[in-house]
Write an enzyme that holds these catalytic residues in place. Structure first.
Site, PDB file in Angstrom:
ATOM      1  N   TYR A 110       0.822  -1.203   0.000  1.00  0.00           N
ATOM      2  CA  TYR A 110       0.000   0.000   0.000  1.00  0.00           C
ATOM      3  C   TYR A 110       0.858   1.256   0.000  1.00  0.00           C
ATOM      4  O   TYR A 110       1.961   1.278   0.558  1.00  0.00           O
ATOM      5  CB  TYR A 110      -0.912   0.027   1.231  1.00  0.00           C
ATOM      6  N   SER A 111       0.337   2.301  -0.601  1.00  0.00           N
ATOM      7  CA  SER A 111       0.920   3.623  -0.530  1.00  0.00           C
ATOM      8  C   SER A 111       2.388   3.619  -0.962  1.00  0.00           C
ATOM      9  O   SER A 111       2.703   3.281  -2.094  1.00  0.00           O
ATOM     10  CB  SER A 111       0.746   4.171   0.892  1.00  0.00           C
ATOM     11  N   ALA A 112       3.320   3.996  -0.071  1.00  0.00           N
ATOM     12  CA  ALA A 112       4.730   4.032  -0.436  1.00  0.00           C
ATOM     13  C   ALA A 112       5.209   2.653  -0.899  1.00  0.00           C
ATOM     14  O   ALA A 112       6.050   2.545  -1.801  1.00  0.00           O
ATOM     15  CB  ALA A 112       5.571   4.508   0.744  1.00  0.00           C
TER      16      ALA A 112
END
Length: 333
Positions: A110-112
């Protein structure tokens, strides 16, 4: 203080690099687990954290190893720090021209963590693993009312009208809020453009995900992943075998116990505002009970008030790993 990221499941404690070798394919497996930060820390392995610096070092090592043909990014992370992320993602993206780089969400990217995964040539998910959270979030902690209840009043002396922005001991000003929103928007645009480039999708397509989470076949359907498989299915494809280090139950128990003691020492020293004692306690092999007694004596001497002794409770509700991560990552994705 603010922290940008997806608050998913807690990081897991594993950080071991494996090599898969046979006559057909030779693969370097690089673990990317837990909270992601820019720089390496002394206790990253104990706290389930991975630094961008370490990831790049391991990718560089695999690129320079003539016996390695494929680099597999084994990802299980809910995200982390902004600083250093885009540089690492660009590095991995450019390295695709040198060797095959593949990423697998095992279980979360997720995300980064997804920014890193998307930089690989291919991204795979399992039926239950997830990718996405392509967004940026910032938070400001206003603890001024808490300070007031504790009988504490902070007076901040500063020069430069924006120097006091995001002070946690005061309510956020409209100017600070506007400035923070602009920075979130700027980073969001960078993030969206990065994923669009990596995945060969339009910026509008990435923005339309609205930072949602996508699992299994759905992730493949919208273009955030290329296929559904499991970690072991992938590494065993073509009758590959992975070298495994067998660890006895006793070794695992000892490691878990030692890690728990280290985490508790860090917690006590941070709560007492004496982080400099961490290394001393570990080096001397001080027990948790002994550390608590020493810190309480030092606090009593420093304040001469018995009330301060309650600053070291027996149990702490807030998760320590997130507390340590926040202190190291002022900003994150």
């Amino acid at each position: 203080m603010h922290n940008w990221g997806y608050n998913g499941k807690q990081p897991i404690f594993k950080n071991v690099k494996h090599y898969v070798k046979n006559n057909i394919e030779k693969t370097a497996i690089i673990p990317i687990h837990g909270i992601l930060t820019k720089k390496s820390g002394a206790f990253d392995d104990f706290l389930g954290m991975t630094s961008y610096e370490k990831i790049q070092e391991e990718v560089e090592e695999a690129l320079s190893n003539k016996d390695i043909e494929t680099i597999l990014l084994d990802i299980d992370s809910s995200g982390g720090e902004v600083n250093g992320l885009f540089d690492l993602a660009d590095f991995i993206y450019e390295s695709r021209a040198k060797k095959r780089i593949v990423a697998i969400a095992n279980d979360d990217a997720y995300s980064a963590a997804y920014a890193i995964a998307s930089s690989a040539e291919k991204v795979f998910v399992s039926r239950t693993s997830g990718v996405g959270s392509i967004g940026v979030i910032a938070s400001h902690i206003d603890q001024s009312r808490f300070d007031e209840k504790q009988g504490i009043k902070y007076t901040t002396i500063f020069a430069g009208s924006r120097k006091n922005d995001l002070n946690p001991h005061e309510p956020i000003t409209s100017e600070s809020l506007e400035s923070l929103q602009k920075e979130v928007d700027r980073l969001y645009e960078m993030f969206v453009q990065l994923i669009a480039r990596n995945r060969g999708l339009s910026i509008e397509k990435i923005r339309s995900t609205e930072a949602g989470l996508y699992f299994g076949e759905k992730a493949v359907e919208i273009g955030l992943a290329d296929g559904v498989t499991t970690f072991f299915e992938f590494i065993n494809k073509g009758e590959n075998t992975m070298n495994k280090q067998i660890t006895t139950d006793l070794e695992i128990d000892n490691l878990t116990k030692y890690r728990t003691e280290i985490v508790e020492l860090i917690r006590l020293c941070n709560l007492s505002r004496m982080p400099e004692k961490i290394g001393e306690f570990i080096e001397q092999g001080v027990s948790i009970e002994q550390a608590r007694e020493v810190l309480m004596e030092l606090l009593a001497e420093r304040t001469k008030k018995t009330e301060i002794l309650s600053a070291i409770p027996q149990n702490l509700g807030e998760d320590l790993m997130m507390q340590v991560a926040r202190s190291r990552a002022q900003s994150g994705i």
